[in-house]
Design a protein around this motif. Structure first.
Motif, PDB file in Angstrom:
ATOM      1  N   LEU A  75       1.321  -1.090   0.304  1.00  0.00           N
ATOM      2  CA  LEU A  75       0.084   0.113   0.490  1.00  0.00           C
ATOM      3  C   LEU A  75       1.085   1.317   0.700  1.00  0.00           C
ATOM      4  N   SER A  76       0.637   2.544  -0.476  1.00  0.00           N
ATOM      5  CA  SER A  76       1.087   3.462  -0.235  1.00  0.00           C
ATOM      6  C   SER A  76       0.558   4.621   0.453  1.00  0.00           C
ATOM      7  N   LEU A  77       0.902   5.888   0.984  1.00  0.00           N
ATOM      8  CA  LEU A  77       1.233   6.359   2.102  1.00  0.00           C
ATOM      9  C   LEU A  77      -0.725   7.060   1.506  1.00  0.00           C
ATOM     10  N   PHE A  78      -0.529   7.408  -0.178  1.00  0.00           N
ATOM     11  CA  PHE A  78      -2.017   7.969  -0.343  1.00  0.00           C
ATOM     12  C   PHE A  78      -3.089   6.281  -0.871  1.00  0.00           C
ATOM     13  N   GLU A  79      -2.876   5.822  -1.022  1.00  0.00           N
ATOM     14  CA  GLU A  79      -4.361   4.453  -0.581  1.00  0.00           C
ATOM     15  C   GLU A  79      -4.246   4.324   0.527  1.00  0.00           C
ATOM     16  N   ALA A  80      -3.567   4.276   1.596  1.00  0.00           N
ATOM     17  CA  ALA A  80      -3.385   4.036   2.583  1.00  0.00           C
ATOM     18  C   ALA A  80      -5.124   4.829   3.533  1.00  0.00           C
ATOM     19  N   MET A  81      -4.651   6.127   3.153  1.00  0.00           N
ATOM     20  CA  MET A  81      -6.110   7.141   3.376  1.00  0.00           C
ATOM     21  C   MET A  81      -7.076   7.179   2.146  1.00  0.00           C
ATOM     22  N   ALA A  82      -6.604   6.433   1.248  1.00  0.00           N
ATOM     23  CA  ALA A  82      -8.370   6.253   0.641  1.00  0.00           C
ATOM     24  C   ALA A  82      -9.355   4.800   1.123  1.00  0.00           C
ATOM     25  N   LEU A  83      -8.322   4.440   2.022  1.00  0.00           N
ATOM     26  CA  LEU A  83      -8.841   3.124   3.129  1.00  0.00           C
ATOM     27  C   LEU A  83      -9.737   3.875   4.029  1.00  0.00           C
ATOM     28  N   GLY A  84      -8.472   3.865   4.892  1.00  0.00           N
ATOM     29  CA  GLY A  84      -8.773   5.328   5.905  1.00  0.00           C
ATOM     30  C   GLY A  84      -9.595   4.042   7.401  1.00  0.00           C
ATOM     31  N   THR A  85     -10.032   4.769   8.416  1.00  0.00           N
ATOM     32  CA  THR A  85     -11.058   4.301   9.171  1.00  0.00           C
ATOM     33  C   THR A  85     -12.542   3.780   8.518  1.00  0.00           C
TER      34      THR A  85
ATOM     35  N   ALA B 145     -16.801  -1.253   0.724  1.00  0.00           N
ATOM     36  CA  ALA B 145     -16.944  -2.693   0.906  1.00  0.00           C
ATOM     37  C   ALA B 145     -18.053  -3.511  -0.200  1.00  0.00           C
ATOM     38  N   ILE B 146     -19.122  -2.911  -1.039  1.00  0.00           N
ATOM     39  CA  ILE B 146     -19.183  -3.361  -2.042  1.00  0.00           C
ATOM     40  C   ILE B 146     -18.567  -3.339  -3.280  1.00  0.00           C
ATOM     41  N   ASP B 147     -16.865  -2.925  -2.824  1.00  0.00           N
ATOM     42  CA  ASP B 147     -15.730  -3.246  -4.211  1.00  0.00           C
ATOM     43  C   ASP B 147     -15.108  -4.654  -3.782  1.00  0.00           C
ATOM     44  N   MET B 148     -15.178  -4.571  -2.122  1.00  0.00           N
ATOM     45  CA  MET B 148     -14.637  -5.800  -1.524  1.00  0.00           C
ATOM     46  C   MET B 148     -15.298  -6.996  -1.871  1.00  0.00           C
ATOM     47  N   LEU B 149     -16.779  -6.787  -1.753  1.00  0.00           N
ATOM     48  CA  LEU B 149     -17.463  -8.406  -1.039  1.00  0.00           C
ATOM     49  C   LEU B 149     -17.677  -8.758  -2.546  1.00  0.00           C
ATOM     50  N   ALA B 150     -17.333  -8.362  -3.794  1.00  0.00           N
ATOM     51  CA  ALA B 150     -18.044  -8.160  -5.326  1.00  0.00           C
ATOM     52  C   ALA B 150     -16.566  -9.040  -5.990  1.00  0.00           C
ATOM     53  N   ALA B 151     -15.571  -7.964  -5.394  1.00  0.00           N
ATOM     54  CA  ALA B 151     -13.790  -9.304  -6.271  1.00  0.00           C
ATOM     55  C   ALA B 151     -13.724 -10.637  -4.826  1.00  0.00           C
ATOM     56  N   ARG B 152     -14.802 -10.856  -4.092  1.00  0.00           N
ATOM     57  CA  ARG B 152     -14.943 -12.178  -3.101  1.00  0.00           C
ATOM     58  C   ARG B 152     -15.322 -13.150  -3.526  1.00  0.00           C
ATOM     59  N   GLY B 153     -16.442 -12.330  -5.233  1.00  0.00           N
ATOM     60  CA  GLY B 153     -17.632 -13.303  -5.389  1.00  0.00           C
ATOM     61  C   GLY B 153     -18.890 -13.475  -5.010  1.00  0.00           C
ATOM     62  N   TYR B 154     -18.740 -12.577  -3.942  1.00  0.00           N
ATOM     63  CA  TYR B 154     -20.638 -11.980  -3.004  1.00  0.00           C
ATOM     64  C   TYR B 154     -21.205 -10.892  -4.483  1.00  0.00           C
TER      65      TYR B 154
ATOM     66  N   LEU C 120     -10.267   1.462  -6.114  1.00  0.00           N
ATOM     67  CA  LEU C 120      -9.736   2.292  -5.255  1.00  0.00           C
ATOM     68  C   LEU C 120      -9.885   3.854  -5.773  1.00  0.00           C
ATOM     69  N   ALA C 121      -9.279   3.937  -6.747  1.00  0.00           N
ATOM     70  CA  ALA C 121      -9.363   4.739  -7.168  1.00  0.00           C
ATOM     71  C   ALA C 121     -10.118   5.438  -8.232  1.00  0.00           C
ATOM     72  N   ASN C 122     -11.171   4.375  -8.631  1.00  0.00           N
ATOM     73  CA  ASN C 122     -12.549   4.882  -8.660  1.00  0.00           C
ATOM     74  C   ASN C 122     -13.345   5.804  -7.625  1.00  0.00           C
ATOM     75  N   ILE C 123     -13.175   5.217  -6.383  1.00  0.00           N
ATOM     76  CA  ILE C 123     -13.729   5.418  -4.997  1.00  0.00           C
ATOM     77  C   ILE C 123     -13.334   6.520  -4.719  1.00  0.00           C
TER      78      ILE C 123
ATOM     79  N   GLY D  38     -18.082   8.147  -2.362  1.00  0.00           N
ATOM     80  CA  GLY D  38     -16.944   7.892  -2.172  1.00  0.00           C
ATOM     81  C   GLY D  38     -15.783   7.926  -0.478  1.00  0.00           C
ATOM     82  N   ARG D  39     -14.513   8.565  -1.491  1.00  0.00           N
ATOM     83  CA  ARG D  39     -13.520   8.941  -0.340  1.00  0.00           C
ATOM     84  C   ARG D  39     -13.148   9.601  -0.077  1.00  0.00           C
ATOM     85  N   VAL D  40     -12.496  11.380   0.069  1.00  0.00           N
ATOM     86  CA  VAL D  40     -11.322  12.014  -0.249  1.00  0.00           C
ATOM     87  C   VAL D  40     -10.495  12.117   0.772  1.00  0.00           C
TER      88      VAL D  40
END
Length: 339
Positions: free
Chosen positions: A119-129, A166-175, A295-298, A321-323
């Motif tokens: 993860l990059s620092l930017f990606e870590a904050m795109a995720l964040g809490t 959550a939508i992104d993560m779940l869909a990637a896992r086949g849900y 993540l780039a779209n979120i 999404g995320r700021v």
């Protein structure tokens, strides 16, 4: 260290408000890891705190920002050395301890996590809490038996940070993911994240039954209130519901029927004061099998000076999404930062 820029939340007889100020190191809170903040993020909770719309801040004045990512300047904690890239999320950050909306932060070493590999620092904050919360919810749900073959998973508050990730993560896992939203214009964006179906909140029944047709194998609920009551009544036998937020209310008018007749599990998710091992596991998954594909779209990057405007947009429901907030930015940090 010269003075540095910070967004300070203060209380006066006229109410709670925030403004940009100059601070110096002597005005930072206690801690043993000094961090040059490169990125932070803007959460709905941050907007409530900075504007006084929610009783979030526990002491005044307080630098806002419940997330930060940056580089260690100095450390009395043996786990960290100058130059280490690190992240800090939640605990009392931005609530009762000066937070991420400053070019420097001094925090307890027990709050600090090394930036996960990959993860990059930017990606870590795109995720964040938000990402941490979503990962914790999915982990708890899977620990309690959720699998893609069990059936659809509904995510409400779908355009928010937790919901979209959550939508992104779940869909990637086949849900098979159903996104529940009050924003019809965002339907195509939600589908682009992986939602196979988009349901509008206006399509929910006006009269709730104690036990309705079972539809969902799992639910990630960001809203609470009557929405959660309906979701509990429509969860399939053996289903799991992760309760994360309360945007639609704190009262849940329901019965024990989903629990005793269908074996539904209601899981409370608290990313604010989760233990270190729980956080490490979640961040490890965020850097691997739960890493969002979109993540780039979120996430979108915004400048530090735009912070008050971003708060207004969030509270008006004009953001999705995320700021990610460029407090110093990686190039500035490489050149010694702004201080």
């Amino acid at each position: 260290m010269k003075s540095f820029k910070a967004f300070l939340i203060e209380q006066s007889p006229s109410g709670v408000s925030g403004r940009f100020v100059q601070l110096d190191e002597s005005q930072l809170d206690g801690g043993d890891v000094l961090i040059r903040v490169i990125y932070s993020s803007v959460n709905y909770k941050d907007a409530l705190a900075a504007t006084g719309r929610g009783r979030i801040v526990k002491r005044f004045p307080c630098v806002g920002g419940i997330d930060l990512a940056g580089e260690v300047v100095s450390s009395a904690a043996p786990r960290f050395r100058p130059g280490d890239k690190v992240i800090v999320t939640s605990y009392d950050l931005g609530v009762a301890h000066h937070g991420g909306y400053a070019e420097y932060a001094l925090v307890p070493g027990g709050w600090v996590l090394p930036l996960p590999p990959g993860l990059s620092l930017f990606e870590a904050m795109a995720l964040g809490t938000a990402g941490l919360t979503a990962a914790m919810a999915i982990s708890r749900m899977e620990d309690n038996g959720l699998r893609p073959e069990a059936g659809p998973v509904l995510v409400n508050g779908a355009t928010g940070g937790v919901g979209s990730l959550a939508i992104d993560m779940l869909a990637a896992r086949g849900y098979q993911v159903t996104a529940l939203t009050g924003k019809p214009a965002e339907a195509d964006w939600l589908r682009s994240l992986g939602a196979s179906e988009v349901m509008l909140r206006g399509d929910m029944p006006a009269i709730l039954k104690p036990l309705d047709k079972g539809l969902w194998a799992g639910v990630i609920d960001n809203l609470g209130g009557s929405v959660l009551a309906w979701l509990l009544s429509t969860t399939k036998p053996g289903g799991v519901v992760a309760s994360i937020g309360l945007a639609a209310g704190v009262d849940v008018n329901t019965t024990v029927m989903p629990f005793v007749l269908r074996g539904v599990s209601l899981l409370g998710i608290d990313s604010g004061y989760a233990g270190f091992a729980v956080r490490e596991r979640a961040w490890s998954r965020l850097a691997s099998d739960l890493r969002p594909r979109q993540l780039a779209n979120i996430a979108v990057a915004r400048d530090f000076d735009e912070l008050p405007q971003i708060f207004d947009e969030l509270l008006a429901g004009k953001a999705h999404g995320r700021v990610v907030l460029r407090v110093a930015g990686e190039q500035a940090a490489a050149n010694g930062g702004q201080a």
